[in-house]
Design a protein around this motif. Structure first.
Motif, PDB file in Angstrom:
ATOM      1  N   GLY A 165      15.728   4.380  -2.253  1.00  0.00           N
ATOM      2  CA  GLY A 165      14.658   4.640  -1.290  1.00  0.00           C
ATOM      3  C   GLY A 165      14.742   3.739  -0.075  1.00  0.00           C
ATOM      4  O   GLY A 165      14.466   4.165   1.048  1.00  0.00           O
ATOM      5  N   PHE A 166      15.123   2.483  -0.291  1.00  0.00           N
ATOM      6  CA  PHE A 166      15.301   1.543   0.821  1.00  0.00           C
ATOM      7  C   PHE A 166      16.298   2.103   1.827  1.00  0.00           C
ATOM      8  O   PHE A 166      16.046   2.140   3.028  1.00  0.00           O
ATOM      9  N   TRP A 167      17.450   2.569   1.327  1.00  0.00           N
ATOM     10  CA  TRP A 167      18.492   3.069   2.223  1.00  0.00           C
ATOM     11  C   TRP A 167      18.108   4.404   2.856  1.00  0.00           C
ATOM     12  O   TRP A 167      18.440   4.658   4.025  1.00  0.00           O
ATOM     13  N   VAL A 168      17.395   5.247   2.107  1.00  0.00           N
ATOM     14  CA  VAL A 168      16.942   6.525   2.675  1.00  0.00           C
ATOM     15  C   VAL A 168      15.934   6.270   3.794  1.00  0.00           C
ATOM     16  O   VAL A 168      16.021   6.866   4.880  1.00  0.00           O
ATOM     17  N   LEU A 169      14.946   5.397   3.532  1.00  0.00           N
ATOM     18  CA  LEU A 169      13.969   5.078   4.577  1.00  0.00           C
ATOM     19  C   LEU A 169      14.630   4.407   5.773  1.00  0.00           C
ATOM     20  O   LEU A 169      14.269   4.674   6.922  1.00  0.00           O
ATOM     21  N   LEU A 170      15.593   3.548   5.505  1.00  0.00           N
ATOM     22  CA  LEU A 170      16.306   2.881   6.592  1.00  0.00           C
ATOM     23  C   LEU A 170      17.055   3.897   7.453  1.00  0.00           C
ATOM     24  O   LEU A 170      16.957   3.883   8.681  1.00  0.00           O
ATOM     25  N   LEU A 209       7.841   0.158  -1.293  1.00  0.00           N
ATOM     26  CA  LEU A 209       8.712   0.332  -2.468  1.00  0.00           C
ATOM     27  C   LEU A 209       8.643  -0.896  -3.371  1.00  0.00           C
ATOM     28  O   LEU A 209       8.572  -0.765  -4.597  1.00  0.00           O
ATOM     29  N   GLU A 210       8.650  -2.080  -2.775  1.00  0.00           N
ATOM     30  CA  GLU A 210       8.585  -3.307  -3.570  1.00  0.00           C
ATOM     31  C   GLU A 210       7.214  -3.464  -4.215  1.00  0.00           C
ATOM     32  O   GLU A 210       7.105  -3.935  -5.347  1.00  0.00           O
ATOM     33  N   VAL A 211       6.164  -3.067  -3.496  1.00  0.00           N
ATOM     34  CA  VAL A 211       4.826  -3.120  -4.072  1.00  0.00           C
ATOM     35  C   VAL A 211       4.746  -2.180  -5.278  1.00  0.00           C
ATOM     36  O   VAL A 211       4.198  -2.544  -6.324  1.00  0.00           O
ATOM     37  N   LEU A 212       5.320  -1.001  -5.148  1.00  0.00           N
ATOM     38  CA  LEU A 212       5.349  -0.047  -6.271  1.00  0.00           C
ATOM     39  C   LEU A 212       6.078  -0.650  -7.469  1.00  0.00           C
ATOM     40  O   LEU A 212       5.591  -0.582  -8.605  1.00  0.00           O
ATOM     41  N   LEU A 213       7.232  -1.253  -7.229  1.00  0.00           N
ATOM     42  CA  LEU A 213       7.998  -1.878  -8.309  1.00  0.00           C
ATOM     43  C   LEU A 213       7.206  -3.005  -8.958  1.00  0.00           C
ATOM     44  O   LEU A 213       7.180  -3.133 -10.186  1.00  0.00           O
ATOM     45  N   LEU A 214       6.537  -3.809  -8.148  1.00  0.00           N
ATOM     46  CA  LEU A 214       5.730  -4.908  -8.673  1.00  0.00           C
ATOM     47  C   LEU A 214       4.589  -4.380  -9.541  1.00  0.00           C
ATOM     48  O   LEU A 214       4.349  -4.880 -10.647  1.00  0.00           O
ATOM     49  N   VAL A 215       3.910  -3.351  -9.085  1.00  0.00           N
ATOM     50  CA  VAL A 215       2.788  -2.784  -9.841  1.00  0.00           C
ATOM     51  C   VAL A 215       3.273  -2.178 -11.159  1.00  0.00           C
ATOM     52  O   VAL A 215       2.684  -2.416 -12.218  1.00  0.00           O
TER      53      VAL A 215
END
Length: 190
Positions: A12-17, A43-49
């Motif tokens: 997702g990071f690379w797609v959004l980038l 994305l990182e907030v989602l992973l953290l949650v």
């Protein structure tokens, strides 16, 4: 599930980038591009949650949770630099801006390497903070030894990177002399 989510977050990071840079340079909509790029921290907030919920639901803390913390730490420490670097290359490719290059010699290179190392220190600190929170949350030292091991991994990486960055201070690469660069040659008459 955590490992799958880490992979999804990385993709997702690379797609959004790519989408943000495409909107910015191909569609010529810099505000839309910026808005897309600003979605990346979600994305990182989602992973953290999801990691916190997994631990709350009684999952044994394992290498997966440690990897999630280190991934989030790395993204906090180096994500902005990665986006900036790729943005500079996209600006070069599509707008004719100068190619972004780090300094190659002397003190400027040492300073650049020190800044990159600071990103690694931030990554290790964020990962350690998240791991400490997870260990506090689980509140069972016998179950959280794998998380403690990930803190050692994060700080070991920061130490190794620090030693490499220090070599640029102790053994700076000198700029080539003007003669070696092809400058300053006397003109001769033929």
């Amino acid at each position: 599930m955590i490992v799958t989510l880490i992979i999804v977050c990385e993709a997702g990071f690379w797609v959004l980038l790519a989408a943000g840079l495409a909107a910015r340079y191909l569609l010529r909509k810099p505000r839309l591009g910026l808005a897309i790029l600003l979605c990346e921290p979600l994305l990182e907030v989602l992973l953290l949650v999801v990691t916190a919920v997994d631990l709350k639901n009684g999952a044994d803390p394992s290498w997966k949770h440690g990897l999630a913390a280190v991934y989030i730490g790395y993204t906090v420490g180096h994500g902005h630099r990665t986006v900036q670097w790729l943005d500079g290359h996209a600006a070069h490719r599509f707008d004719g801006a100068p190619l972004p290059r780090p300094p190659r010699h002397g003190r400027a290179r040492a300073l650049h390497e020190a800044k990159v190392w600071l990103g690694t220190l931030v990554a290790a600190a964020v990962a350690s903070g998240l791991l400490l929170l997870a260990m506090w949350y689980v509140d069972d030292p016998d179950r959280t030894t794998s998380l403690k091991g990930w803190m050692h991994v994060a700080w070991r990486a920061a130490t190794i990177h620090g030693v490499v960055a220090l070599t640029y201070v102790l053994f700076p690469k000198r700029a080539p002399a003007p003669e070696e660069r092809g400058e300053g040659r006397p003109l001769t008459k033929v």
